[in-house]
Structure formats: structure tokens, C-alpha cells
Design a protein around this motif. Structure first.
Motif, mmCIF file in Angstrom:
data_model
loop_
_atom_site.group_PDB
_atom_site.id
_atom_site.type_symbol
_atom_site.label_atom_id
_atom_site.label_comp_id
_atom_site.label_asym_id
_atom_site.label_seq_id
_atom_site.Cartn_x
_atom_site.Cartn_y
_atom_site.Cartn_z
ATOM 1 N N CYS A 8 0.937 -1.277 -0.068
ATOM 2 C CA CYS A 8 -0.014 0.008 0.132
ATOM 3 C C CYS A 8 0.690 1.386 -0.055
ATOM 4 O O CYS A 8 0.868 2.042 0.795
ATOM 5 C CB CYS A 8 -0.838 0.260 1.316
ATOM 6 N N CYS A 9 1.768 1.203 -0.891
ATOM 7 C CA CYS A 9 2.946 2.135 -0.670
ATOM 8 C C CYS A 9 2.600 3.552 -0.601
ATOM 9 O O CYS A 9 3.052 4.526 -0.200
ATOM 10 C CB CYS A 9 3.929 1.884 -1.835
ATOM 11 N N SER A 10 1.468 3.811 -1.395
ATOM 12 C CA SER A 10 1.281 5.372 -1.692
ATOM 13 C C SER A 10 0.379 5.957 -0.299
ATOM 14 O O SER A 10 0.254 7.100 -0.349
ATOM 15 C CB SER A 10 0.189 5.383 -2.893
ATOM 16 N N LEU A 11 0.095 4.944 0.424
ATOM 17 C CA LEU A 11 -0.412 5.401 1.720
ATOM 18 C C LEU A 11 0.529 5.250 2.890
ATOM 19 O O LEU A 11 0.342 5.419 3.929
ATOM 20 C CB LEU A 11 -1.629 4.390 2.218
#
Lengths: 582, 166
Positions: free
Chosen positions: B130-133
Motif C-alpha cells: 500500500c506504498c502510496s499510503l
């Protein structure tokens, strides 16, 4: 009647899409419809709700919360969306998608991933119908050869060559395997494809299975992706029911079935021989090649392994022709590539672009540049096997050869952007910590080499670097590259080599001057109270866990450097910005 | 064997009957069996390892080898809430270390440890995807994104309060 489609990929759900859906559903008195879709790729705007009227997308609402559900419900009932204008997507954010060319992700965020009918409506399973009814396996391989499709897992090996080798290999049965063990920290393209468009993966794999003559297909998915596993399981069951999987597919006499194998958490299983060992229920240790899996793979039978994204392009190629795919890209690299753009970038998410665009196009064009408009420092590509590319090389084109020339690799598509607050030595230590933990231990260069490199890097970031450490690291890198058994070990030195190549001065600052220019390595920092700014409020002294701050009330305080443990509590507490880090 | 302390463990092995019936004789199913066993017991008790070895015709050493190779498998029980703190690249760049520090201080445990009351176990993981979070953690099935040290502590407090209310 309007319809609200909620983006329910893992990112969306983590941001609260499930609660938004429930809140909208609870208010639904039959005056609007509801639906779900997968990941549109604009993770920075999650949760996203698309409002449709018929087939037309009326408006995309972003950063929606449960609290907005009431207004959205009212707006949809009345057919007038002006009441939720505050949630409308901004033009510049919408640009994130407009600048992309989507093939592997063509349905992601647009169709309902839990419905096979939604996929069929978009022309799904027509590619496999065409292949099974009008093409020989050799013609399929030829079409893939024309397309120039290369392995999207990182190495970029021509797909047609692998398929052909497996087709030619003696032995039955043959297996077609999908590598969905997306272990590269910072990458989530494969997860998005499986969660958002699982039938596209199934169809692409079916084409491959027909081409090599496989009787069984296996998808090896990381256990950390529970939603992907659930959606793929459902998709497989639906495809079986419709006769796209199993015996005598579409009445053509071709039979092939599919199953999922959940991985158990080991980065090395992304290496194909290790993946095969894991599929066989063993420790996932790689072995020497040859023999290649095409000749002796799963259960010692001919096996073909490709990455999720590779298969996700196949159905499109079969429908549109190999030439249409190879028309995009550069001399060496054809088609498009998906990247997971993250880190200190303004607009992070999934980006699919034709090969040949530059890193600048992606990071500044699509990604909108660096957060808080800080200075761009480097972009990390290819994860623990890749390298850091500095600002001076931002105009490097996205192409297997051009990226390899920088010392990084195309990799599976992780693109982590870093600004001036990221210490490159600490970053490198972070990757070596990862590879040290993930080394399977079979060969000495990797098992001990990564550990020694990690020790040296840890020493450097804690202020105990020695003259000659850089040279020693370089020597180790070359030895490990030459001596390691598999891709994990052979590429583990890449983060070290690229950071030494482009950020040698940062290493030297740490070693010679015991300073961390990015102010990240805590042991090299010094906290100091600025006398003029300190009001003597005593807040910091009370927060200090080791009582190293002293001074009279209403008079400037001082920090006893010999006792300070650099926890940063004081700086977080100070309301007058009177504490500086040096 | 009887002197070995492991023999003292007594797990209810009949819980594995269904799994064994389905997979015991299917070659290459060892990982799948262990995954089911962990789902049932919460971890892999040592007597379960011996039992699986016996039923699948593997040596206990081989089963243990597999169980210790993969990060998913645990040989010790975990707390009621398993905190998986992501330390992937994007989370690292966005401050996962400060989150870990805050959680460790709040719960007074280290990575891999379980709180005295058995409520929380902390485990750092390589990447949750969930890298963008980022920075991100998962507690049970729930994912929490865009963490700050204060937010992480608050989430733990909420769970504690809920537990206390029950």
C-alpha cells in the motif's frame, strides 16, 4: 438513475473505501445504484467514488469520507451533483491518468473485478477465442515475437523465446506458471492487476498455455495479498463455469485448468527456480541453471514462468496484433510498462506509459514533482536489485538498456522518489538489511557477502566509518556479483554500487566528517538549543527521557551532548522552534 | 523422545483431520498444510510439526526447515492483535522508523515481541503493497495508512479501549 462505483482495491480499502461504500449503501432507498471496481491507480486521491449515468462517467469524487455519504446520496437522488462539488477531482489531478497509455491496466478501475460479465462486455475472452479457433501455437508465439514483449518481472527476457523453448521441450505434462510473488518493497503493480482485472490475467495465461501446450496453470501469489487471492479464486470459478477453463474449452478440444498457490513470504521465491521449489512444498532455494525451467521445471517437467504484468499484456496483443504493441516504445523495449510511483512524490500511484518516456516525464509530468516542492534527489528503481538514479540523469529514457547503463534496472516497476531529506547511505543500509534477511543462505557470496556489506554500512551510518570502507564495499560488490548463485545475490550489490557512484560525497561526509547531510542518521546528529529563541518554558526538559536538558525557568536551556540520546522528543515538543538539528 | 520438552505440548490434533484428508497424500502440499495449521492454532506448535511430518512422510527436520524458511510461519503464539508494521522502501522513506519507535515505546515491546497482557504482537514486514499510503500498518485485517507516530499510538489506544469495554 445514477450509479456510484466505489474503487475497492487494497489501497482504496485501506483509505476507507469499504466504509464509504457501506455508508452509501445504508442510505440507498432504491433511488441510485451501487457498484465496485478495482484500483484506478490514483492512490493519492483514495477513496474514490465514480458517479455514472448509464455508461457515462459524470463525475469522479475523490478523498471521500463516510461523512460525505449523506451529501453524495442526496446529490445522486436529485441528479444534481453541485452539492458535492467540493469532492470533484481537480483538472491537474485528472491529468495523472490522461498522460498514461494503459494496456496491462486497461480495465483497472473501470470494470467490476468480481464480475466475469463485466469483463466479457469489454471484449474479454475474445482473444482466447480467436487464438483457439484460428491460430496454431506457433502462430501465437510468432505474434508475441512481433510484439517484442519482454518479461516485466525485471530481467526483460523476450517472452516468445521462453514460450518457444518450453513448446520445443520434450516431456509431458507442461506447466504454465505465473509469478505473482511481488516481494520487491515499493511495488504493487501485480497486486493491482489481480485485484482489479483478474480475468485479464486468466486470459493472458490461457493464450500462453495454448502456445506452449500446457495442461495446467498455477499462479503463485504472495500470502500478503489476501484480497488478490480472493478475487482471483472467484474469477477462476466464474471462468470455469463459463467454460473458459477446464476440459474442452469453448468446444475446441483444448483443455487447461488453473489453480492458486499462496506463497508463504520469501523474497527469493521471485527467482524462478526458487519459486518452483516453493511450489513443490520445499524451502524456496534457487538452484543453478541450466537446466532451465523450460526443460526441467515444476516436478521436473517443462515449465514456463512469467510475471503477472507480462501476461496482462497478452490478450491485448492477440486482439490488436503484435505490430500495434511494438509500434510503441524504443528500439530495444517495446510496448508499455507499469510503474508503482511512490515516495516523496506529490501524486503517487500506478503509472502505465509507453517505453521511451523519460524519468522526468513520470516523476514531474505525471507525478507532479516533489512534495512541498523540495528538491529532487534520486529515484530508486528495481528495489533491492536495482539502484538509485540521481537528478543529473532525470532525462534517461525508460528502456531496458538505458536504465541498465545507469547501474539501476527496469525491475518490476517500483519507483520510489527521494528528496533531500533521504540519506543515501542509510537508504543503502536499508536495502542491504533487506537482502541480508532474505538471502536464502545457500551460497556463501550472498549469505556472508550481504551480511558483511550490511555491517560496514551500519558502521558508517552510526559514525564509525573508517578510511577504506568505500573501497572495501566496492571490492565486496564485485565479488558478490560474480560469485552469487542466483539473481538475488548477483543484484544485491546494485544499491551499493549506484549510491557510491552517484553519491560518493555523502559516504565521505559520513566517514570523514561524521556528518549526515540529509540529517537522517540520528547518531551523527547534534541537537542544540538556540539561545535567542528559547523562552525557558521548560517543556523540552520535562519531555527529555534522559534528563539531559537543564536551565532555569524563563531562561535559555542547554542540552548536555554527552547524555543526549537523540530521540527528538525535545524538537517535537518545542513551540518556539528554538531547537535545531545539526 | 520423551525427555524432550517439546513432547509436553498437547495440541488438539484432531482439528487437522480435514486438512490432512485433503492434502496429506498430495505431493508438494507441505506449505499449504502448514498454512492451514497456523490458521487453526494461531502458530505452529512443535507437536503439530511432528504430527505433520509423520502424516506426510517427511522428517520433522524437513518440516521444521520449511516452517523456519518462510516469514509467514510462527513457532510462538502471538498476541490477540498482530500489528504488521510495513518497513518497505516507500514506508522507510516516509518515516516508518519513527512509527516503529512510537509503537515500541507505547507498548514497551520490541519487534517480534508480545505485550505482557497478550493483547499486541509487533511484527515488522517488508512490504504490504500500500506504498502510496505510506507509512502503513495492518492490525488484523484492517489497514491503517498515512501514519504519524501520534496517530499510531492513538489507534493502539482505541483498540485497547475497545478491549477494556468488552
Amino acid at each position: 438513475m445514477m450509479k456510484a462505483i466505489v474503487g475497492e482495491g487494497s489501497c482504496g480499502l485501506a483509505a476507507g473505501a469499504g466504509k464509504v461504500y457501506a455508508a452509501l449503501e445504508a442510505r440507498n432507498t432504491g433511488k441510485y445504484e451501487m457498484g465496485v471496481t478495482g484500483c484506478i491507480g490514483m492512490c493519492f486521491l483514495e477513496p474514490i467514488v465514480d458517479i455514472y449515468e448509464g455508461k457515462e462517467l459524470k463525475q469522479r469524487l475523490v478523498r471521500v469520507t463516510e461523512g460525505d455519504a449523506e451529501d453524495i446520496a442526496a446529490a445522486m437522488e436529485s441528479g444534481d451533483l453541485s452539492g458535492v462539488e467540493r469532492l470533484f477531482i481537480q483538472d491537474e489531478d485528472a491529468d495523472f491518468l490522461n498522460q498514461q497509455t494503459r494496456i496491462a491496466l486497461r480495465h483497472c478501475g473501470l470494470i467490476d473485478p468480481t464480475s466475469i460479465d463485466a469483463y466479457i462486455e469489454e471484449g474479454g475472452y475474445e482473444a482466447i477465442r480467436k487464438v483457439l479457433t484460428t491460430m496454431t501455437p506457433e502462430e501465437v508465439i510468432e505474434e508475441i515475437k512481433i510484439s517484442g514483449l519482454a518479461g516485466r518481472g525485471g530481467a526483460g527476457f523476450p517472452t516468445w523465446f521462453k514460450w518457444n523453448a518450453c513448446r520445443q521441450a520434450a516431456g509431458e505434462p507442461k506447466y504454465l506458471i505465473c509469478n505473482a510473488d511481488e516481494g520487491d518493497p515499493g511495488a504493487f503493480m501485480d497486486r493491482a492487476v489481480i485485484e482489479s482485472d483478474p480475468h485479464n490475467l486468466i486470459e493472458g495465461m490461457l493464450v500462453g498455455a495454448y502456445a506452449i501446450g500446457a495442461a495446467e496453470m498455477v499462479v503463485y501469489v504472495r500470502a500478503e495479498y489476501p484480497l488478490a487471492i480472493v478475487r482471483l479464486e472467484k474469477a477462476i470459478a466464474q471462468a470455469r463455469e463459463k467454460g473458459f477453463l477446464g476440459e474442452n474449452i469453448m468446444g475446441t478440444g483444448f483443455s487447461c485448468d488453473m489453480r492458486i498457490k499462496a506463497g508463504a513470504g520469501a523474497f527469493v521465491c521471485g527467482e524462478e527456480t526458487a519459486l518452483i521449489a516453493s511450489l513443490e512444498g520445499k524451502r524456496g532455494m534457487p538452484r543453478l541453471k541450466p537446466p532451465f525451467p523450460a526443460n526441467s521445471g515444476y516436478n521436473l517437467k517443462p515449465s514456463n514462468i512469467n510475471n503477472v504484468e507480462t501476461y496482462a499484456n497478452v490478450a491485448w496483443i492477440m486482439t490488436n496484433g503484435g505490430a500495434a504493441f511494438s509500434a510503441m516504445g524504443t528500439e530495444n523495449s517495446k510496448g508499455t510498462k507499469v510503474f508503482a510511483l511512490t515516495g516523496k512524490v506529490k501524486r503517487g500511484g500506478l503509472v502505465e506509459i509507453p517505453m521511451g518516456k523519460t524519468l522526468r516525464d513520470v516523476i514531474f509530468g505525471i507525478g507532479g514533482g516533489i512534495r512541498e516542492d523540495k528538491e529532487f534527489k534520486a529515484v530508486q528503481m528495481g528495489g533491492p536489485s536495482g539502484g538509485c538514479i540521481p537528478a543529473s540523469l532525470l532525462d534517461t529514457v525508460i528502456d531496458y538498456k538505458a536504465l541498465a547503463a545507469t547501474g539501476a534496472i527496469m525491475g518490476s516497476g517500483g519507483m520510489v522518489v527521494m528528496d533531500s531529506s533521504t540519506c543515501m547511505v542509510e537508504m543503502t543500509r536499508f536495502f542491504l538489511n533487506f537482502t541480508t534477511n532474505e538471502s536464502c543462505g545457500k551460497c556463501v557470496p550472498c549469505r556472508l557477502g550481504t551480511k558483511r556489506m550490511h555491517e560496514i554500512l551500519t558502521r558508517i551510518v552510526s559514525g564509525e566509518g573508517k578510511e577504506g570502507d568505500i573501497e572495501l564495499l566496492e571490492e565486496l560488490c564485485l565479488a558478490i556479483k560474480d560469485g552469487a548463485l542466483c539473481g538475488l545475490g548477483q543484484t544485491a550489490p546494485n544499491p551499493v554500487l549506484t549510491t557510491i557512484r552517484y553519491f560518493r560525497d555523502e559516504y565521505e561526509e559520513h566517514i570523514k566528517n561524521k556528518k549526515c547531510p540529509a540529517k537522517e542518521c540520528t547518531e551523527l546528529l547534534q541537537y542544540r538549543i538556540v539561545e535567542d529563541a528559547c523562552k525557558g518554558c521548560t517543556a523540552c526538559a520535562r519531555k527529555c527521557p534522559v534528563q539531559c536538558i537543564s536551565g532555569e525557568a524563563k531562561k535559555p536551556h542547554v542540552i548536555d551532548q554527552s547524555k543526549c540520546i537523540k530521540c527528538g522528543n525535545c524538537i517535537a515538543t518545542c513551540r518556539f522552534d528554538a531547537i535545531v538539528v545539526e | 523422545m520423551s525427555e524432550c520438552c517439546c513432547a509436553n505440548k498437547t495440541s488438539d490434533l484432531s482439528l487437522l483431520d480435514d486438512v490432512m484428508e485433503k492434502y496429506a497424500s498430495v505431493e508438494g502440499s507441505l506449505i499449504t498444510i502448514l498454512q492451514h495449521a497456523q490458521e487453526i492454532y494461531g502458530y505452529l506448535p512443535i507437536d503439530v510439526i511432528y504430527y505433520v511430518a509423520g502424516r506426510t512422510g517427511n522428517s520433522p527436520a524437513k518440516v521444521m526447515g520449511v516452517a523456519t524458511f518462510y516469514t509467514q510461519f510462527r513457532l510462538q503464539p502471538v498476541g490477540k492483535h498482530l500489528i504488521m508494521l510495513c518497513k518497505g522502501t516507500a514506508c522507510h522513506v516516509n518515516g516508518a522508523n519513527s512509527i516503529e519507535k512510537a509503537i515500541c515505546e507505547e507498548l514497551k515491546i520490541k519487534d517480534g515481541g508480545t505485550t505482557e497482557d497478550g493483547l499486541f504482537t509487533l511484527k515488522t514486514v517488508a512490504c504490504l503493497g500500500c506504498c502510496s499510503l505510506s507509512p502503513v500498518m495492518m492490525i488484523g485485517e484492517e489497514t491503517y495508512g498515512s501514519l504519524t507516530p501520534a496517530k499510531a499510538v492513538e489507534i493502539l489506544g482505541d483498540i485497547r479501549a475497545k478491549e477494556a469495554a468488552q
